[in-house]
Design a protein around this motif. Structure first.
Motif, mmCIF file in Angstrom:
data_model
loop_
_atom_site.group_PDB
_atom_site.id
_atom_site.type_symbol
_atom_site.label_atom_id
_atom_site.label_comp_id
_atom_site.label_asym_id
_atom_site.label_seq_id
_atom_site.Cartn_x
_atom_site.Cartn_y
_atom_site.Cartn_z
ATOM 1 N N UNK A 11 17.509 18.135 -43.717
ATOM 2 C CA UNK A 11 18.742 17.695 -44.371
ATOM 3 C C UNK A 11 19.961 18.253 -43.644
ATOM 4 N N UNK A 12 19.860 19.482 -43.170
ATOM 5 C CA UNK A 12 20.957 20.073 -42.412
ATOM 6 C C UNK A 12 21.205 19.338 -41.110
ATOM 7 N N UNK A 13 20.129 18.892 -40.481
ATOM 8 C CA UNK A 13 20.250 18.113 -39.245
ATOM 9 C C UNK A 13 20.991 16.809 -39.520
ATOM 10 N N UNK A 14 20.659 16.165 -40.615
ATOM 11 C CA UNK A 14 21.312 14.911 -40.992
ATOM 12 C C UNK A 14 22.813 15.126 -41.214
ATOM 13 N N UNK A 49 21.505 21.462 -27.661
ATOM 14 C CA UNK A 49 20.588 21.901 -28.719
ATOM 15 C C UNK A 49 19.875 23.182 -28.277
ATOM 16 N N UNK A 50 20.117 24.274 -29.007
ATOM 17 C CA UNK A 50 19.511 25.565 -28.674
ATOM 18 C C UNK A 50 18.055 25.599 -29.109
ATOM 19 N N UNK A 51 17.817 25.227 -30.357
ATOM 20 C CA UNK A 51 16.459 25.275 -30.902
ATOM 21 C C UNK A 51 16.317 24.245 -32.006
ATOM 22 N N UNK A 52 15.157 23.573 -32.022
ATOM 23 C CA UNK A 52 14.877 22.560 -33.041
ATOM 24 C C UNK A 52 14.450 23.249 -34.337
ATOM 25 N N UNK A 53 14.900 22.701 -35.465
ATOM 26 C CA UNK A 53 14.603 23.336 -36.751
ATOM 27 C C UNK A 53 13.109 23.378 -37.062
ATOM 28 N N UNK A 54 12.326 22.496 -36.453
ATOM 29 C CA UNK A 54 10.895 22.513 -36.741
ATOM 30 C C UNK A 54 10.243 23.822 -36.284
ATOM 31 N N UNK A 55 10.919 24.581 -35.414
ATOM 32 C CA UNK A 55 10.410 25.865 -34.956
ATOM 33 C C UNK A 55 10.789 27.004 -35.893
ATOM 34 N N UNK A 56 11.685 26.726 -36.836
ATOM 35 C CA UNK A 56 12.206 27.828 -37.649
ATOM 36 C C UNK A 56 12.300 27.502 -39.128
ATOM 37 N N UNK A 57 11.630 26.439 -39.565
ATOM 38 C CA UNK A 57 11.726 26.011 -40.959
ATOM 39 C C UNK A 57 10.511 26.494 -41.746
ATOM 40 N N UNK A 58 10.750 27.428 -42.662
ATOM 41 C CA UNK A 58 9.690 27.957 -43.521
ATOM 42 C C UNK A 58 10.167 27.894 -44.964
ATOM 43 N N UNK A 59 9.241 27.529 -45.878
ATOM 44 C CA UNK A 59 9.613 27.382 -47.284
ATOM 45 C C UNK A 59 8.596 28.085 -48.160
ATOM 46 N N UNK A 60 9.081 28.749 -49.197
ATOM 47 C CA UNK A 60 8.188 29.477 -50.096
ATOM 48 C C UNK A 60 8.159 30.947 -49.726
ATOM 49 N N UNK A 61 8.060 31.798 -50.736
ATOM 50 C CA UNK A 61 8.129 33.243 -50.510
ATOM 51 C C UNK A 61 7.004 33.723 -49.591
ATOM 52 N N UNK A 93 25.247 25.646 -41.830
ATOM 53 C CA UNK A 93 24.891 24.561 -42.747
ATOM 54 C C UNK A 93 23.697 24.988 -43.598
ATOM 55 N N UNK A 94 23.969 25.276 -44.895
ATOM 56 C CA UNK A 94 22.919 25.661 -45.842
ATOM 57 C C UNK A 94 22.051 26.780 -45.252
ATOM 58 N N UNK A 95 20.711 26.730 -45.420
ATOM 59 C CA UNK A 95 19.776 27.615 -44.715
ATOM 60 C C UNK A 95 20.188 29.086 -44.859
#
Length: 378
Positions: A11-14, A49-61, A93-95
């Motif tokens: 969503x942040x990418x969008x 682009x420094x880094x794609x979010x797919x490398x740094x997106x984690x959800x849940x404790x 942006x968020x995150x």
């Protein structure tokens, strides 16, 4: 001027991509460096682009805990990169877990900090408000109720609408007809029901199997899962083997636009579905460890943005133990055209659209940011 922008999720990418376009309109000489995804790369140059979010997106404790070393390594790399680039502003942006640490760092380095799309501190981790007040120079919010919330904390927040309206407006201009959409994606003649099982692998692992079983209760409909390109198709296919659920990739808006109803896992997708006018219900399951930890911290009554904005349960939320087949079948029947909840839901959607406001928010936010940076804000 030089802009360093950080988005850590889809969503942040969008929203970041539309903000980039808006900044270029107000500041044609703008230079960019950013963390984000393919949409931001298309808007601001893939070489930036420094880094794609797919490398740094984690959800849940639990998922975050397991990846702490990786996360802190990325934070340190980001700090070093900012120092080397020396931007005029860092736009976050968020995150929140990542970006609030960067805000503190940038502020100490004398770099201006803008926060675009505020962390949902009104839902949980309210202590972050103090960090926002201390380390963020200007906060930009996308929900009208947030203005009064942050004002109570002495924070001036800027609201220019919700950028989701921009992305919806853009995509609507290029949608295929229902007939062409079905033909292109090898779908049959039955009316469609969209499955939005999440944008991360663990979300899909927890929620998609239930959606598959739910589809078997509605043979008169063609169920279609909205895949995302950063996850291999096999992530979905292993659950689809004994069903007639179909798969489309990176066509979420198109699918929602042509669907009679949708089953959504929560998050931004709940709001997108509603703004497109598609009846929905929310089904969300996570690990019990993450659930109980979240339950002890989360302060809001709802998990879907539709209900949060309207401050009532317009969309039914089936969470954890409430996510059972009997209830899900009943609720999906209720929101389908002719169902007992359909007309009321459409009325709620109309109110939601009026509350969110018109398109053009991304350009308005961008213009405000450029004015602030140029010192011409009044």
């Amino acid at each position: 001027m030089k802009y360093y922008i950080i988005a850590g999720e889809a969503s942040g990418d969008l929203h970041g991509s539309n903000l980039l376009k808006g900044i270029k309109k107000s500041n044609p000489e703008a230079e960019f460096r950013f963390w984000g995804g393919d949409l931001m790369a298309d808007a601001g140059g893939r070489q930036n682009l420094v880094r794609h979010y797919k490398e740094s997106s984690f959800m849940g404790f639990w998922e975050v805990f397991k990846n702490l070393n990786k996360i802190f390594g990325q934070i340190n790399y980001c700090k070093k990169d900012i120092l080397e680039y020396r931007p005029d502003v860092v736009i976050l942006i968020d995150y929140a877990g990542f970006n609030l640490r960067i805000a503190e760092f940038a502020k100490k380095q004398g770099i201006r900090t803008f926060y675009y799309i505020a962390p949902k501190v009104w839902a949980w981790k309210e202590s972050r408000v103090k960090k926002i007040k201390k380390h963020v120079d200007r906060l930009f919010i996308i929900f009208p109720f947030e203005k009064d919330y942050f004002a109570k904390w002495g924070i001036e927040a800027t609201y220019c609408g919700n950028p989701l309206m921009d992305s919806i407006q853009q995509r609507k201009q290029h949608l295929l007809s229902l007939e062409d959409f079905k033909k292109t994606n090898n779908l049959d003649e039955r009316p469609l029901i969209a499955l939005l099982a999440g944008s991360r692998k663990h979300e899909i692992d927890y929620n998609f199997p239930f959606m598959i079983e739910l589809s078997k209760e509605f043979p008169a409909y063609q169920f279609v899962v909205a895949g995302v390109s950063w996850l291999d198709k096999s992530v979905y296919e292993k659950y689809m083997a004994n069903s007639d659920v179909k798969y489309v990739c990176d066509k979420t808006y198109e699918l929602l636009n042509h669907s009679t109803a949708a089953v959504v896992t929560s998050g931004t997708a709940t709001l997108e579905t509603a703004l497109l006018g598609t009846p929905e219900m929310v089904c969300f399951w996570c690990s019990w460890a993450s659930y109980y930890i979240a339950k002890s911290f989360i302060k809001v009554k709802y998990i879907s943005l539709v209900n949060l904005v309207l401050d009532r349960e317009a969309v039914r939320e089936l969470i954890q133990k409430d996510m059972n087949m009997q209830t899900a079948v009943k609720e999906l029947c209720a929101v389908l055209p002719g169902g007992e909840k359909y007309d009321k839901l459409m009325s709620d959607y109309k109110e939601l659209n009026e509350t969110i406001g018109a398109s053009g928010a991304s350009d308005r936010f961008a213009e405000k940011m450029v004015e602030l940076l140029k010192g011409s804000d009044k």
